[in-house]
Design an enzyme around this catalytic site. Structure first.
Site, PDB file in Angstrom:
ATOM      1  CG  ASN A   7      -1.851   1.134   1.305  1.00  0.00           C
ATOM      2  OD1 ASN A   7      -1.780   2.055   0.490  1.00  0.00           O
ATOM      3  ND2 ASN A   7      -2.749   1.108   2.274  1.00  0.00           N
ATOM      4  CG  HIS A 181     -13.339   2.790   2.643  1.00  0.00           C
ATOM      5  ND1 HIS A 181     -14.164   3.661   3.309  1.00  0.00           N
ATOM      6  CD2 HIS A 181     -12.076   3.095   3.002  1.00  0.00           C
ATOM      7  CE1 HIS A 181     -13.414   4.483   4.049  1.00  0.00           C
ATOM      8  NE2 HIS A 181     -12.139   4.158   3.876  1.00  0.00           N
ATOM      9  NE  ARG A 242     -10.899  11.540   4.724  1.00  0.00           N
ATOM     10  CZ  ARG A 242     -10.806  10.298   4.251  1.00  0.00           C
ATOM     11  NH1 ARG A 242     -11.598   9.880   3.291  1.00  0.00           N
ATOM     12  NH2 ARG A 242      -9.921   9.461   4.742  1.00  0.00           N
ATOM     13  CD  GLU A 385      -9.052  -2.065   3.728  1.00  0.00           C
ATOM     14  OE1 GLU A 385      -8.604  -1.892   4.885  1.00  0.00           O
ATOM     15  OE2 GLU A 385      -9.396  -1.115   3.012  1.00  0.00           O
TER      16      GLU A 385
END
Ligand code: ADP
Length: 399
Positions: A7, A181, A242, A385
């Site tokens: 990642n 996501h 956010r 993930e």
């Protein structure tokens, strides 16, 4: 089979090595942090058998840092492989796959070009993701590489869900809801079907990824039919720092009256809003919960808003699902906070949704926390993930 998952971000790199002979836990994982020390990169690495290592290298060159990180796989305190040639594939998290990719794909020069063409849609992520792919080519040579896109799982959303009600030109310009996501929503949806002993193709789910970034997906028969994040990961739920959805008229007002620039708005909405902006304490929900319990008004407001907005969007997902078999909670907040499960589920009793208070204690296992007689199951699932990316690599290599 040994698969490396990377990642690659602009300020950090996270890597994990999966040895399929040893199961789902990565045999080795490592992280590079480029922000902490000027002109240098910091490495932390550990193995599944409990060894660990920390070091610093004076470089600003990403490929050099990554090469140094991979060296720890084959020598020193966290050695896990005898040679880097034992790595059979590298899976990359790539944030934006645009309209082009509905699934993971083996990296070719054409795939790299497409990731590059999508830079304007994900300026903070796709360049770093592509740099990671090119660095692995430089370090590991011909090894197969696979791109796994955050947007791919949402790419089959119906046009009515993915189109924004602006001018029709937006459709031609690629300004639409992409959603993010996706690897997490896809993994937990599949895992939910396993836990329920049902076929995913026959389930209606709302998957709630609640971490620093937060999003919901409405998953019908294994397909994401709606999601809360939009053209960027800024839309939808209130998040750590956010804003999520706000009236776009506020932005016009700030530009007109306070002369905000695009960069000012970017910082305001991505870094100074959400739980952090309202509480004034932190983007970390644990600290804000603590302050709220100690009587801090702004912390209490931030948490009440987080829950209110979450329930509002849960209702919005429900509207286009036509039923609900299970609600699935995942990521840092979703996997750990009993307060959040209680608050998010309160108000849905009219649908026959009931939690079992005895099942809300801490427990690392994926599980069902609904009462035996609840008509909607409530699942807590640890998102994996990286494991999902490694599995995609194995599948693509086998094809
Ligand atoms: P990221 O999106 O960066 O991967 P995570 O999925 O790790 O983030 O989620 C981070 C969030 O999870 C933080 O807000 C943190 O406070 C929250 N979190 C972690 N553990 C708990 C807990 N026990 N209770 C409440 N919130 C928690």
């Amino acid at each position: 089979m040994k698969i490396l998952v990377l990642n690659a971000g602009s300020s950090s790199h996270k890597a994990a090595l999966f040895d399929f002979a040893q199961g789902q836990e990565p045999a080795w994982r490592a992280q590079l942090d480029w922000t902490h020390t000027a002109g240098a990169v910091e490495l932390k690495a550990q193995t599944a058998d409990g060894r660990s290592h920390q070091d610093t290298l004076a470089t600003e060159d990403k490929t050099e840092g990554l090469s140094w990180m991979l060296d720890t796989l084959v020598a020193g305190p966290v050695q896990t492989l005898s040679a880097l040639g034992d790595i059979q594939a590298v899976g990359h998290r790539v944030v934006h796959g645009g309209r082009e990719y509905q699934a993971s794909i083996r990296v070719t020069p054409a795939v790299k070009d497409t990731i590059r063409q999508l830079f304007p849609l994900a300026p903070a992520h796709n360049p770093a993701n592509l740099q990671g792919i090119e660095a692995m080519e430089a370090i590991l040579g011909e090894v197969p590489q696979v791109a796994v896109f955050d947007t791919a799982f949402h790419a089959q959303m119906p046009a009515a869900a993915s189109t924004f009600p602006g001018p029709y030109e937006w459709v031609e310009q690629g300004i639409q809801r992409y959603g993010f996501h996706g690897t997490s929503h896809r993994y937990v949806a599949q895992r939910a079907a396993e836990l329920l002993g049902r076929d995913l193709a026959d389930l209606k789910l709302i998957t709630c990824h609640l971490g620093n970034g937060c999003s919901l997906a409405a998953v019908r028969d294994g397909v994401s039919v709606d999601t809360t994040m939009g053209f960027t990961p800024l839309d939808g739920l209130m998040m750590g720092s956010r804003s999520g959805s706000v009236d776009p008229g506020i932005l016009i007002h700030l530009m007109r009256h306070d002369h905000y620039t695009a960069d000012d708005l970017d910082t305001l909405l991505n870094k100074q809003s959400g739980i952090k902006g309202i509480s004034g304490i932190s983007n970390d929900l644990r600290q804000v919960l603590e302050a709220a319990n100690a009587g801090n008004d702004r912390a209490q407001l931030a948490i009440a808003m987080f829950v209110h907005v979450l329930r509002r969007h849960m209702g919005a997902m429900l509207g286009n699902l036509g039923g609900l078999d299970a609600l699935v909670f995942t990521a840092g907040i979703g996997e750990n906070s009993a307060d959040l499960w209680r608050a998010a589920c309160a108000g849905w009793e009219f649908m026959g949704l009931h939690l079992d208070p005895a099942k809300l204690q801490r427990n690392a296992a994926d599980r069902d926390i609904a009462a035996a007689d609840s008509q909607v199951r409530v699942l807590v699932i640890h998102t994996q993930e990286e494991w999902a990316i490694a599995q995609d690599c194995v599948q693509i290599l086998a094809d």
